[in-house]
Design a protein around this motif. Structure first.
Motif, PDB file in Angstrom:
ATOM      1  N   LEU A 156      -4.683  11.220   5.556  1.00 16.26           N
ATOM      2  CA  LEU A 156      -4.928   9.977   6.280  1.00 16.26           C
ATOM      3  C   LEU A 156      -5.291  10.251   7.732  1.00 16.26           C
ATOM      4  O   LEU A 156      -6.122   9.542   8.312  1.00 16.26           O
ATOM      5  CB  LEU A 156      -3.691   9.075   6.197  1.00 16.26           C
ATOM      6  N   MET A 157      -4.682  11.271   8.315  1.00 13.15           N
ATOM      7  CA  MET A 157      -5.034  11.641   9.686  1.00 13.15           C
ATOM      8  C   MET A 157      -6.498  12.071   9.761  1.00 13.15           C
ATOM      9  O   MET A 157      -7.214  11.756  10.718  1.00 13.15           O
ATOM     10  CB  MET A 157      -4.124  12.767  10.179  1.00 13.15           C
ATOM     11  N   VAL A 169      -0.592   1.522   7.275  1.00 18.00           N
ATOM     12  CA  VAL A 169      -0.502   0.561   6.173  1.00 18.00           C
ATOM     13  C   VAL A 169      -1.023   1.175   4.877  1.00 18.00           C
ATOM     14  O   VAL A 169      -0.430   0.969   3.802  1.00 18.00           O
ATOM     15  CB  VAL A 169      -1.273  -0.730   6.527  1.00 18.00           C
ATOM     16  N   GLU A 170      -2.106   1.950   4.947  1.00 15.38           N
ATOM     17  CA  GLU A 170      -2.625   2.574   3.729  1.00 15.38           C
ATOM     18  C   GLU A 170      -1.591   3.502   3.105  1.00 15.38           C
ATOM     19  O   GLU A 170      -1.411   3.532   1.881  1.00 15.38           O
ATOM     20  CB  GLU A 170      -3.916   3.339   4.025  1.00 15.38           C
ATOM     21  N   ILE A 189      10.009  -1.511   3.432  1.00 13.63           N
ATOM     22  CA  ILE A 189       9.011  -0.619   4.024  1.00 13.63           C
ATOM     23  C   ILE A 189       9.103  -0.685   5.544  1.00 13.63           C
ATOM     24  O   ILE A 189       9.375  -1.749   6.118  1.00 13.63           O
ATOM     25  CB  ILE A 189       7.582  -1.024   3.595  1.00 13.63           C
ATOM     26  N   SER A 190       8.867   0.444   6.184  1.00 15.58           N
ATOM     27  CA  SER A 190       8.675   0.460   7.633  1.00 15.58           C
ATOM     28  C   SER A 190       7.410   1.239   7.949  1.00 15.58           C
ATOM     29  O   SER A 190       7.049   2.181   7.240  1.00 15.58           O
ATOM     30  CB  SER A 190       9.875   1.102   8.343  1.00 15.58           C
ATOM     31  N   VAL A 191       6.714   0.836   8.998  1.00 11.43           N
ATOM     32  CA  VAL A 191       5.509   1.530   9.481  1.00 11.43           C
ATOM     33  C   VAL A 191       5.664   1.689  10.992  1.00 11.43           C
ATOM     34  O   VAL A 191       5.140   0.914  11.775  1.00 11.43           O
ATOM     35  CB  VAL A 191       4.203   0.775   9.114  1.00 11.43           C
ATOM     36  N   LEU A 206       0.549  -5.255   7.157  1.00  7.83           N
ATOM     37  CA  LEU A 206       1.368  -5.005   5.979  1.00  7.83           C
ATOM     38  C   LEU A 206       1.938  -6.303   5.408  1.00  7.83           C
ATOM     39  O   LEU A 206       1.985  -6.494   4.187  1.00  7.83           O
ATOM     40  CB  LEU A 206       2.504  -4.039   6.345  1.00  7.83           C
ATOM     41  N   ALA A 207       2.350  -7.200   6.291  1.00 10.06           N
ATOM     42  CA  ALA A 207       2.932  -8.475   5.852  1.00 10.06           C
ATOM     43  C   ALA A 207       1.921  -9.308   5.072  1.00 10.06           C
ATOM     44  O   ALA A 207       2.301 -10.118   4.216  1.00 10.06           O
ATOM     45  CB  ALA A 207       3.443  -9.256   7.059  1.00 10.06           C
TER      46      ALA A 207
END
Length: 388
Positions: A156-157, A169-170, A189-191, A206-207
């Protein structure tokens, strides 16, 4: 003395937005989701292998109002300590797992209420989701998918160039889909990100994508002052939109301070019942008394009380009477004396030297009457101080 009207308010206090509707999960005895109050978490700083020190710190956090506590589990020795800690803790324990997936299973077997997994740095995590989901389901253990900007999956980076809201989020959506593919839904979940703006946007995105309960946090928020500002800003922005079901204020400070800040954020947004609140003016050229000293002495004198009481300590005749009148108990000071208000009515005028002792005596009297009326009695815990 003017009679004091006690009892519960006719309606719940107003909030800025209704809670976002989420699925419900449990972290031990604590419900997490929109049908449950927003809970406050912290994390122990003691070595988990030092069971006595860890349990002592958990007791201090519990006394401060913490709802859920997280403990680190980076080694086999830490994992061996989990069964005793989970059993003897007064509040639900979450095991914090990084790198080694075998400790996820150890924490579940140990009876931890939940396990936090960081998919970005657990080896071959995706390959073991099926087994983790089954073990968690068998033991009634919930999971937190904890995506963190500092340990995002390298793929992802490479795709996004940095830890953008979309990248966070992905990662979360992918891991959530793996658990749901195996019919496991008891997760939140936490981001987390260290930039409140990036963090807020990530949670907003995300919500929009699902009904999972969300754990809010600004990671590596910094020393007490900076971290408090960052967390209050980010949490306030999200909670005012109804987003967020449990919070952890990350500070480079003793964990009890994290709990105090978290509780105060929730109280300020009417998301947790207000306790003792001391409203004091910031002082200015109009002040005719030493407001700083008065507020400090009243705060010290009421330490150990926790009742739904607003006490106003005001230092001049401009805003003082109005603020004091709006509080449950207050003083408007000036010209070497203070007018004492109870529920909007002046009950007496006392010399400046007697203001503190009079306020403390009246606060104790009101607290006692509240206890006799079946209200909230005095318990351990310090007063909440706000400066207007």
């Amino acid at each position: 003395m003017t009679s004091v009207s006690l009892g519960m308010p006719d309606a719940p206090p107003p909030v800025l937005a209704p809670r976002r509707k989420t699925r419900q999960i449990r972290v031990g005895s604590v419900g997490v989701g929109s049908d449950s109050p927003v809970s406050v978490q912290s994390m122990t700083t003691t070595p988990t292998t030092d069971i006595n020190a860890t349990l002592q710190q958990i007791a201090e956090l519990t006394a401060a109002g913490c709802d859920i506590v997280r403990v680190a589990c980076p080694s086999a020795d830490d994992a061996e300590a989990l069964p005793i800690i989970a059993k003897k803790s007064q509040i639900p324990v979450i095991a914090d797992i990084h790198f080694q997936p075998k400790y996820v299973f150890a924490a579940i077997e140990a009876g931890c209420a939940a396990v936090r997994v960081n998919p970005g740095n657990i080896r071959k995590f995706d390959d073991q989701v099926k087994e983790i989901a089954q073990a968690a389901k068998d033991h009634g253990t919930s999971i937190r998918i904890g995506v963190n900007a500092g340990s995002l999956d390298p793929r992802l980076m490479q795709k996004y160039g940095k830890a953008t809201p979309e990248a966070l989020v992905e990662s979360a959506l992918w891991e959530a889909s793996l658990f749901e593919e195996h019919d496991f839904h008891d997760f939140k979940i936490s981001v987390k990100h260290n930039d409140p703006v990036v963090m807020v946007r990530a949670y907003q995105l995300l919500a929009e994508r699902g009904d999972w309960p969300l754990h809010l946090g600004v990671t590596e928020a910094g020393p007490a002052f900076q971290g408090t500002i960052k967390s209050a800003t980010a949490f306030g922005a999200l909670l005012s939109q109804g987003i967020g079901d449990t919070i952890r204020v990350s500070l480079s400070a003793p964990p009890v301070e994290e709990v105090k800040v978290g509780i105060q954020i929730l109280q300020s947004l009417n998301l947790r019942p207000r306790k003792l609140e001391i409203v004091s003016c910031p002082s200015c050229g109009r002040a005719q008394v030493d407001v700083y000293k008065l507020a400090e002495e009243v705060t010290t004198g009421l330490e150990g009380m926790e009742v739904p009481l607003r006490v106003a300590v005001m230092g001049c005749v401009v805003n003082g009477p109005g603020e004091a009148r709006e509080a449950d108990l207050g003083v408007a000071s000036g010209n070497g004396k203070g007018q004492i208000f109870v529920k909007g009515e002046v009950i007496k005028t006392v010399p400046e030297s007697q203001i503190v002792e009079t306020l403390i005596a009246e606060a104790m009297k009101i607290a006692e009457e509240m206890g006799e009326a079946g209200g909230e009695d005095s318990v351990q815990g310090g007063p909440v101080v706000s400066v207007s």
